[in-house]
Write a protein that holds these residues in place. Structure first.
Motif, PDB file in Angstrom:
ATOM      1  N   LEU A 187      39.016  30.485  34.353  1.00  0.00           N
ATOM      2  CA  LEU A 187      37.728  31.162  34.474  1.00  0.00           C
ATOM      3  C   LEU A 187      37.581  32.419  35.436  1.00  0.00           C
ATOM      4  O   LEU A 187      36.571  32.945  35.616  1.00  0.00           O
ATOM      5  N   TYR A 188      38.490  32.690  36.317  1.00  0.00           N
ATOM      6  CA  TYR A 188      38.399  33.724  36.891  1.00  0.00           C
ATOM      7  C   TYR A 188      38.143  35.147  36.580  1.00  0.00           C
ATOM      8  O   TYR A 188      38.815  35.282  35.447  1.00  0.00           O
ATOM      9  N   GLN A 189      37.758  35.888  37.194  1.00  0.00           N
ATOM     10  CA  GLN A 189      37.279  37.186  36.647  1.00  0.00           C
ATOM     11  C   GLN A 189      38.542  37.959  36.205  1.00  0.00           C
ATOM     12  O   GLN A 189      38.763  38.722  35.343  1.00  0.00           O
ATOM     13  N   CYS A 190      39.798  37.783  37.134  1.00  0.00           N
ATOM     14  CA  CYS A 190      41.015  38.455  37.052  1.00  0.00           C
ATOM     15  C   CYS A 190      41.875  37.648  35.738  1.00  0.00           C
ATOM     16  O   CYS A 190      42.491  38.614  35.296  1.00  0.00           O
ATOM     17  N   GLY A 191      41.368  36.548  35.226  1.00  0.00           N
ATOM     18  CA  GLY A 191      41.916  36.361  34.053  1.00  0.00           C
ATOM     19  C   GLY A 191      43.278  35.569  34.000  1.00  0.00           C
ATOM     20  O   GLY A 191      43.798  35.417  32.959  1.00  0.00           O
TER      21      GLY A 191
END
Ligand code: DOR
Length: 451
Positions: A402-406
């Motif tokens: 779920l991290y924005q950095c993916g």
């Protein structure tokens, strides 16, 4: 707010595991333990065979807002946090602009009130701009509203270094809140970097990070911080120990009685130097991941009670940024969604007990920062909870990160032990592998319990 009834859970709390029920009403734990019936209208969650723990409190995360939102936001990373069983976090000041004044702290709190899925707290960053830096802002900190002062005694991402001895001493003397330090000696690092440049030119391999950000650099700075705390009587918490030598400097014993404490991060317990060959700059972080002997030393110190808190230093950067050559790749790795899963692996391997996981990830940060009415399962306290199914297996993959950095340094890792429910201040923030986008965390408060 709907009442939640957790039935027949294995409640892990304060050094014990006991099967019983837990009732949540109006955001708080109304009844804890034993077998009592669910009240009419309560939502019943069957926890047979599952662990129910206090929510994890991560005492060191970088969520990048304001100013670095191409890497992450308070909303994106707090959602990853609750998916991993983290219900509260203390966030670092090296944002853009840095969080170095009361106004900027309040601005961050306003951003979190609007978007954070987990409970939140923000640290003031010490700065040395001008004759006395932001010493006046340090003195004016309200210890009921701000958890801590963060001092970068060595440089890392951002420009919040404080290396002037007079100012460090003044801040250690004046701070009304505990002081958390990043301890690495810049001069030793600069000399090591020069040597590495002479050897490799600009093409320095990532694993040289262990020698550039060396054990000596950590030890020198941690020694200095401890000496300063002893001289001034400051309440000191040294972040992310990465060497056996530093760990040996801390006293064993319960966190409650200590004035000088230590944190170890999940990546320093998990990775070692050999992992650069596979993961390269993805595991470049400050302080560096070092030889397996240092990892063994950290484990030994943890077993002896010298290390108090286990946290992440969650520090997301984009795939593009991390794909640059060593000298240009930023330091830090995203971890907040996976810290509990990593620790559950150690429970399976019998390197930790589930009770000690709860001690280091939930109780100790709450005690150390005097977080009010959180971090423990207690009647009348806030209901920050996580339910874990120890038998459910899953693999870290792009679609569940779920991290924005993916990305994650753990991609492909198979874990057995999954978070099934996370409750934040009495609200179901995560269930059925989904974050509830409507849930908002609360600003955490600090001070003596019941005051
Ligand atoms: O590796 C790190 N990254 N260590 C820090 O101290 C800062 C962090 C970041 O903000 O990227």
């Amino acid at each position: 707010m709907e009442k939640l009834f957790f039935a027949e859970a294995n409640l892990v709390n304060e050094g014990r595991v006991e099967t019983g029920n837990l009732l949540v009403a109006d955001g708080r734990i109304e009844r804890l333990g034993g077998s009592f019936p669910a009240p009419a209208g309560a939502r019943v969650i069957d926890c047979a065979g599952k662990w129910l723990l206090p929510g994890v409190i991560d005492d060191q995360v970088h969520f990048r807002e304001p100013g670095l939102t191409h890497k992450a936001t308070l909303q994106s990373e707090s959602r990853a946090a609750v998916a991993g069983g983290v219900t509260g976090y203390l966030e670092m000041p090296n944002t853009k602009p840095p969080t170095d004044s009361a106004e900027r702290l309040e601005e961050k709190c306003a951003l979190a009130a609007a978007g954070s899925a987990a409970n939140y707290g923000f640290m003031l960053g010490a700065s040395q701009e001008g004759p006395t830096g932001n010493l006046e802002a340090v003195k004016a900190l309200d210890p009921r509203r701000i958890p801590s002062l963060k001092i970068f005694m060595g440089s890392s991402t951002g420009n919040l270094l404080v290396d002037r001895s007079d100012l460090l001493e003044a801040m250690f003397r004046a701070s009304p809140v505990p002081i958390c330090v990043h301890a690495e000696d810049d001069r030793i690092i600069a000399a090591n970097l020069e040597r590495a440049r002479q050897r490799w030119g600009e093409a320095i391999p990532p694993e040289a990070h262990a020698e550039i950000r060396s054990a000596e650099a950590c030890l020198a700075s941690t020694r200095k911080a401890i000496a300063l705390a002893e001289r001034t009587g400051a309440r000191l918490h040294v972040y992310h120990l990465s060497t056996a030598d530093e760990a040996a400097l801390f006293s064993p014993g319960p966190v409650a009685g200590k004035k000088i404490t230590a944190e170890v991060c999940v990546h320093h317990l998990w990775f070692e130097r050999g992992d650069y060959a596979r993961l390269g700059n993805r595991i470049k972080c400050n302080p560096s991941i070092k030889e397996a002997s240092h990892r063994a030393g950290l484990w030994k110190a943890l077993g002896e009670g010298r290390l108090d808190v286990i946290a992440t230093d969650h520090a997301p950067h984009t795939v593009g940024e991390k794909s640059r050559p060593y000298l240009e790749a930023p330091s830090g790795l995203p971890l907040v969604q996976h810290s509990l899963a990593m620790m559950l692996r150690f429970v399976q391997e019998k390197k930790l007990t589930i009770e000690s996981v709860v001690e280091h990830l939930c109780h100790a940060p709450a005690t150390l920062f005097r977080i009010r009415e959180r971090g423990f399962l207690r009647e009348g306290w806030w209901a920050d909870l996580v339910v874990v199914d120890p038998t459910s297996s899953w693999t870290v993959a792009r679609e569940n990160i779920l991290y924005q950095c993916g990305w994650s340094p753990l991609e492909g890792e198979r874990f057995s032990g999954a978070v099934t429910h996370t409750v934040v201040s009495g609200q179901l923030a995560f269930e059925n592998r989904r974050v509830n986008p409507a849930v908002r965390g609360m600003r955490m408060e600090y001070g003596p319990q019941g005051a």
